[in-house]
Design an enzyme around this catalytic site. Structure first.
Site, PDB file in Angstrom:
ATOM      1  N   HIS A 126       0.835  -1.208   0.000  1.00 44.15           N
ATOM      2  CA  HIS A 126       0.000   0.000   0.000  1.00 44.15           C
ATOM      3  C   HIS A 126       0.874   1.264   0.000  1.00 44.15           C
ATOM      4  O   HIS A 126       0.711   2.165   0.822  1.00 44.15           O
ATOM      5  CB  HIS A 126      -0.944   0.001   1.206  1.00 44.15           C
ATOM      6  CG  HIS A 126      -1.873  -1.173   1.242  1.00 44.15           C
ATOM      7  ND1 HIS A 126      -2.924  -1.313   0.366  1.00 44.15           N
ATOM      8  CD2 HIS A 126      -1.901  -2.281   2.042  1.00 44.15           C
ATOM      9  CE1 HIS A 126      -3.570  -2.447   0.625  1.00 44.15           C
ATOM     10  NE2 HIS A 126      -2.960  -3.047   1.630  1.00 44.15           N
ATOM     11  N   ASP A 133      -6.238   1.583   4.104  1.00 45.01           N
ATOM     12  CA  ASP A 133      -4.931   1.078   3.664  1.00 45.01           C
ATOM     13  C   ASP A 133      -4.365   1.906   2.516  1.00 45.01           C
ATOM     14  O   ASP A 133      -3.143   2.020   2.362  1.00 45.01           O
ATOM     15  CB  ASP A 133      -5.041  -0.382   3.205  1.00 45.01           C
ATOM     16  CG  ASP A 133      -4.837  -1.365   4.352  1.00 45.01           C
ATOM     17  OD1 ASP A 133      -4.236  -0.982   5.362  1.00 45.01           O
ATOM     18  OD2 ASP A 133      -5.290  -2.510   4.224  1.00 45.01           O
TER      19      ASP A 133
END
Length: 367
Positions: free
Chosen positions: A96, A270
């Site tokens: 991420h 995220d």
């Protein structure tokens, strides 16, 4: 090839990146697997379970990193792990990066190869390594939101299912992808009034056909989002642009108009979150309140149910981990286009276009 499996150190993260069955596959192909002691305990897997299929148990994460060629993790590396990386490491994990410039810079500077689970993508657009975790997070979202609706938790005191003679609460879901559909499935089962917004009308039509009108589907735009949120008890952020930072669909000024004690679960956190007021939280301190609206923004939601999520994750990662070990990373990404899309950083080069665009960095595709 030597594959290293360190114990996850993120707050209340109990998943592990390999199952004993995966160890057996890798050792059967002539590779060595090093597992940090107690790495699997939270998922119900003992050191002895790993040893019985050929893994070597290592006492410290530092030694796992020092002796390994491939580092297989679940969550992104934390600062305590940064010093352990070498330029010849291949890192395979959730990253991420679009929401984490510091980690991006560290991995570029270290010169490692970083392949992100969430970026591995099939030709049809499917994200095979992200899907099972999105399914779990989606199913969790209405459950955790309902808990925080309790008066004693600071919520509005609405029972989301209602009862005979009392209307059910309203759950609004922003995004009709994997997270959104799984959230809707659970919310409907709870008896809630469910509204789903998305820009993809074809997808909304598909959902309407499946649920025979039990979900109200609405084209997503600034006006429709505002209209639905003002009357919602639970809002679930389920927006994903693969590899890129999530767009803000709910601006801060809107919160003051929402119901006090309503609950936001921003599963998109995220990737930076789709609610402007969202910020990452942990399982040990999962919520905060802005303008009377509770925010749940735990970045590793599936980590709360590791016996399910570890198996779900490892079932889909082991074929790709085997490719990396059997072929080496360069040949593997050349021969598997899904893995190539997962390649975010390669020896000092940023090879993911969405991440490069997010930070204004030079994009250098792997060739």
């Amino acid at each position: 090839m030597i594959i290293g499996v360190p114990k996850e150190i993120k707050d209340n993260e109990y998943r592990v990146s390999i199952l004993p069955s995966g160890v057996k596959i890798l050792t059967g192909n002539g590779h060595a697997v090093l597992v940090e002691s107690r790495a699997g305990i939270g998922s119900g897997i003992s050191d002895e379970d790993y040893k019985s299929v050929g893994a070597e148990i290592i006492k410290s994460a530092e030694d796992v990193f020092a002796r390994s060629d491939i580092i297989a993790k679940v969550k992104e590396p934390l600062p305590q792990e940064y010093p352990f990386f070498r330029a010849d490491h291949v890192l395979f994990t959730f990253l991420h990066l679009a929401s984490n410039r510091v980690l991006t810079d560290v991995l570029i500077k270290k010169g490692i190869v970083a392949i992100a689970y969430e970026s591995v993508q099939l030709d049809d657009g499917t994200l095979p390594l992200l899907v099972p975790m999105s399914e779990i997070a989606g199913r969790m979202a209405p459950i955790v939101a309902t808990y925080f609706l309790q008066e004693g938790q600071g919520g509005s005191g609405v029972l989301i299912s209602g009862i005979p003679g009392v209307s059910p609460g309203k759950v609004t879901i922003l995004g009709a992808g994997t997270v959104g559909q799984n959230a809707a499935r659970i919310a409907i089962g709870m008896g809630a009034n469910v509204v789903m917004l998305d820009r993809n009308i074809k997808l909304l039509k598909h959902i309407d056909e499946i649920y025979c009108g039990r979900i109200t589907t609405i084209a997503s735009n600034e006006h429709s989002i505002r209209e639905e949120l003002l009357s919602s008890d639970i809002i679930i952020g389920a927006v994903l642009i693969p590899g890129a930072k999530a767009p803000f669909l709910v601006r801060k000024e809107l919160l003051s108009c929402m119901r006090k004690g309503s609950v936001i679960v921003d599963v998109s956190i995220d990737q930076g979150g789709c609610i402007e007021t969202s910020r990452p939280t942990s399982h040990s301190n999962p919520v905060f309140t802005v303008d009377g609206v509770i925010h749940y923004c735990v970045v590793n939601m599936p980590g709360a149910f590791p016996r399910t999520s570890t198996h779900a994750l490892c079932n889909v990662t082991i074929p790709y981990l085997s490719e990396l070990a059997n072929l080496g990373w360069q040949r593997a990404v050349r021969e598997d286009r899904a893995l190539l899309k997962g390649l975010n950083i390669a020896q000092g080069r940023l090879t993911n276009h969405a991440v490069a665009e997010t930070f204004g960095y030079k994009y250098e595709p792997f060739a």
